[in-house]
Write an enzyme that holds these catalytic residues in place. Structure first.
Site, PDB file in Angstrom:
ATOM      1  N   GLU A  66      -3.268  -4.488  -2.893  1.00 48.70           N
ATOM      2  CA  GLU A  66      -3.840  -5.389  -3.884  1.00 48.70           C
ATOM      3  C   GLU A  66      -3.914  -4.728  -5.252  1.00 48.70           C
ATOM      4  OE1 GLU A  66      -4.841  -4.703  -0.810  1.00 48.70           O
ATOM      5  OE2 GLU A  66      -6.293  -6.163  -0.073  1.00 48.70           O
ATOM      6  N   ASN A  76       0.834  -1.196   0.000  1.00 49.80           N
ATOM      7  CA  ASN A  76       0.000   0.000   0.000  1.00 49.80           C
ATOM      8  C   ASN A  76       0.871   1.249   0.000  1.00 49.80           C
ATOM      9  OD1 ASN A  76       0.524  -0.894   2.777  1.00 49.80           O
ATOM     10  ND2 ASN A  76      -0.899   0.669   3.478  1.00 49.80           N
ATOM     11  N   CYS A  85     -10.909  -2.964  -3.439  1.00 49.51           N
ATOM     12  CA  CYS A  85     -10.000  -3.998  -3.951  1.00 49.51           C
ATOM     13  C   CYS A  85     -10.766  -5.228  -4.415  1.00 49.51           C
ATOM     14  CB  CYS A  85      -8.972  -4.372  -2.887  1.00 49.51           C
ATOM     15  SG  CYS A  85      -7.703  -3.101  -2.665  1.00 49.51           S
ATOM     16  N   CYS A 106      -4.253   0.866  -2.287  1.00 49.47           N
ATOM     17  CA  CYS A 106      -4.066  -0.370  -1.528  1.00 49.47           C
ATOM     18  C   CYS A 106      -3.055  -1.292  -2.202  1.00 49.47           C
ATOM     19  CB  CYS A 106      -5.397  -1.104  -1.412  1.00 49.47           C
ATOM     20  SG  CYS A 106      -6.684  -0.186  -0.550  1.00 49.47           S
ATOM     21  N   GLU A 110       0.320   5.301   0.730  1.00 49.36           N
ATOM     22  CA  GLU A 110      -0.569   6.361   1.200  1.00 49.36           C
ATOM     23  C   GLU A 110      -0.130   7.726   0.686  1.00 49.36           C
ATOM     24  OE1 GLU A 110      -2.076   4.340   5.361  1.00 49.36           O
ATOM     25  OE2 GLU A 110      -0.776   6.085   5.474  1.00 49.36           O
ATOM     26  N   CYS A 114     -10.261  -4.701   1.066  1.00 52.18           N
ATOM     27  CA  CYS A 114     -11.361  -3.747   1.208  1.00 52.18           C
ATOM     28  C   CYS A 114     -12.328  -3.907   0.027  1.00 52.18           C
ATOM     29  CB  CYS A 114     -10.811  -2.313   1.276  1.00 52.18           C
ATOM     30  SG  CYS A 114     -10.199  -1.670  -0.304  1.00 52.18           S
TER      31      CYS A 114
END
Length: 160
Positions: free
Chosen positions: A74, A61, A115, A72, A63, A112
């Site tokens: 994924e 990930n 994703c 993210c 940010e 999430c």
């Protein structure tokens, strides 16, 4: 009319119960997690993807101070793989995530919603299920045999 949905999944107490390729994916995802850029949430996630040709790629990930601008693990990993190997099928995806301060009580961390939607796009595109594994650093692992197991009412191109 009421209906029920059942989801079939496997659960492993720790990584010693995984087969060799699963262990390699777990280790690659754990390593990728260590390089995550998560200074705001301190929630680190690593992802490893196994392609049909046997190659494994990983990501994490990333940010951003403007929260919606991050991405993210994924999607970071899957988008890179799709951009560089557009004709290779994804066989397995392994996600390892959790707080930077690891606790033995940390549960397995699933993808999430955003994703899940991105993952289903590639499963639908390749017309073949993708095995998805998710874990935390405590090594308890959950495995589903299709992204559809985590997103049974998914949206795809058939609705367009």
């Amino acid at each position: 009319m009421k209906k029920d949905i059942q989801i079939s999944y496997e659960q492993f107490k720790n990584s010693t119960e995984l087969n060799d390729i699963e262990k390699r994916l777990f280790e690659r995802a754990k390593q990728a997690r260590e390089n995550a850029y998560a200074p705001y949430s301190n929630f680190l996630v690593g992802c490893a993807v196994l392609l049909e040709n046997g190659e494994i790629f990983s990501g994490n990930n990333q940010e951003n101070a403007a929260y919606p601008s991050g991405l993210c693990a994924e999607r970071t990993t899957l988008f890179w793989v799709a951009a560089n190997f557009p004709n290779e099928k994804v066989k397995k995806i392994f996600v390892v995530g959790g707080p930077k301060a690891v606790s033995p009580e940390d549960p397995p961390i699933p993808p999430c919603g955003a994703c899940r939607q991105s993952l289903i796009e590639y499963e639908t595109k390749q017309n073949e299920n993708i095995d998805l594994y998710f874990s935390s650093m405590n090594e308890e692992v959950v495995k589903v045999h299709s992204i559809k197991d985590l997103l049974p009412f998914y949206f795809d191109a058939t609705f367009l």
